[in-house]
Design an enzyme around this catalytic site. Sequence first.
Site: not given
Ligand code: GLC
Length: 709
Positions: A257
Amino acid sequence: MSRIDSLLHAMTLEEKLGQLNLVTAGQAVTGPVVCGDTTKDIAAGRVAGVFNLWDLEALMRAQRCAVQESRLGVPLLFGLDVLHGFRTIFSIPLAEAGAFDPQLWERTACAAALEAASEGIHLTFAPMLDVSRDPRWGRIAEGPGEDPLVGERFAQAKIRGFQGDDFSRIFPLAATAKHFCAGGAATAGRDYAAVDVSERALHEVYLPPFRAAVEAGCAAVMTAFNNVNGVPMSAQGRLLNGYLRSRLKFDGVIMSDYTAIAELVEHGVAADSIEAAAIALKAGVDMDMVSGVYLAHLPEALARGLVEERDIDVAVARVLQLKKRLGLFDDPYRVARLDDSVKETHCILALEAARRSATLLINRGLLPLSANLRRIAVVGPLADSGADMLGPWSAAGGAENCVTILEGLRRALPYCEIAHHSGVAIEGDDESGIAPAFALAEGADAVVLCLGEAARMSGEAACRASLGLPGKQRQLAERVMSAGAPTVALLSCGRPLAVPWLFKRAQAVVAAWFLGHRAGEAIADILTGRFNPSARLAVTWPCDVGQVPIFYSARSTGRPFDAANFYTSRYLDCSNDPQFPFGHGLSFSRTTLSNLRVDCAELKTSQTTRVRVDVCNESDIATEETIFLFARDRVASVARPLMELKDWKKIALQPQQGATIDFVLCAQAFQFPGENMEPTVEPGGVDIFVGFSADAEKLLSARLRIVSA
Ligand code: GLC
């Protein structure tokens, strides 16, 4: 030699690491641009993919830079969080889960994929599969609710919808099962906080939706931010390389993430970014989202012998394989203009999904509203807010063409005078609008209270310690209800709200959630009776935040609550019971169940049996019912939950129509992780419960005995 092997062979170390580097595009004031330095990195082959960018010209500019300016011309992967729609926004997942309809779940994902992929997006960071029993956690809005079986079927449907059958569709959208895993059990319901769950809870609750996602062929998995049982998920080799890759044979891409790999230092499992990069790669994380530590520090990790080049090659090969499966090497600029008729079908689907996602929680005879009403007061801060109806993660959805509740009601009731006052803001202490709102209510035949949360109070970094109505909404609601006009309250929210005082006083309450672009029309259709509400709760609705976590499939205790016995499991100041159980939801029709029977009372572990129940729509309104089948294994080597959802069926019934619902069960339906977490089926008696919700007092029951083959 395959194209991927020859590319790998030709790549420098920096170009290989570039294929593990996922960057976010800046959203500048003048419009979305790819950050200046990112363009330079793309040209140098240091970027594998860009996300948070959907301006087509900017996407194409970035792709031309990768394909035409970088040395090997490897195309970029474009990603975005397309959870519940791209341009056309559907109900948030927690609401849509309440339709209990995998076909609907698949159809909205398919529509979103077509819209996004035709505009150059290749990968969505969805479905979000975090089972959660804690409404304090803002991200409960993004997922399938509290039940692992719902999570499994939600995963399968969404991945089929996004990807088609193995990317066979002309515009597939690669799916990312996230967030692996158990983020929904974050301590105190707070985002990013540590998770401490048993190995058993992992295997019974949090892993099953991801197993289903892998079995459904999801292209990627995203690791959760959280430390789970002492190890941050981006460093958790036992669950990444161990469970996902070795046990489930997952061969797709595992991505971190957002900056989660760099955060391993803050987590306290890496001394510096070099170690963080090495730990994550060795654990099985292929792509580094945003932190840039793979690109910057894996060369040093390699030099120190913390990783081998083979570890890097394996990860790069998976990323290149995903790009190949998406056809990016053949047509990196693939886009198309969707026909207006397609957009129209998506708009129609948005209304259907919204109607089937709104949950009628209480109805003391007020709904459907009488057609003779002459004057309706629409009061509250959510009545006229289009942006909030879209909920969190609304991708490229624009609020400008969202139908608000107020607009929906005015369209549905053209001959009724509909007066509106917001009364108070969603948050804040200004109560000056309560008096004029009260005055409106005094003169009305009925009041529609539009209460709830702002969209930004759900989703990421949106946890709440309270489950009450924010701001001065309670003061507004109580004052307005004191006017005495019949009142229906609508709760626009991304989580169950603990408002027992409202459920006690309002004549009707609808969980309006965040229903997307057609929210206002869907709600009006339910209030006017044009649509018979059919959604059921995919999450238990607490009376009080103090009950959390609260869920139907809890294990028993040696001292279950007994009003006659002081020393039993209870609170001094609150009931153990939820406000509404899992599966709760009312309709305008009246349906009954009877005659539950089991074909074969003894089920050999190699056989199947049928469980049947008769259902009858005893009203003069067509209806769509959800019938749940729960089970309880009363005696096993490991105590089983009081109830576990084993299946559910949907059925549409015309007025006065009856039918027989047929569940087919095999012994494997009763398997559970044994002492060693391996699936086990034990002989013995099992209770079968069938009904419209997890309300144990209203379930029909039967007995089944599992016998060894
Ligand atoms: C965010 C979220 C994740 C998302 C990613 C890209 O922090 O935790 O769910 O897909 O970043 O936006």
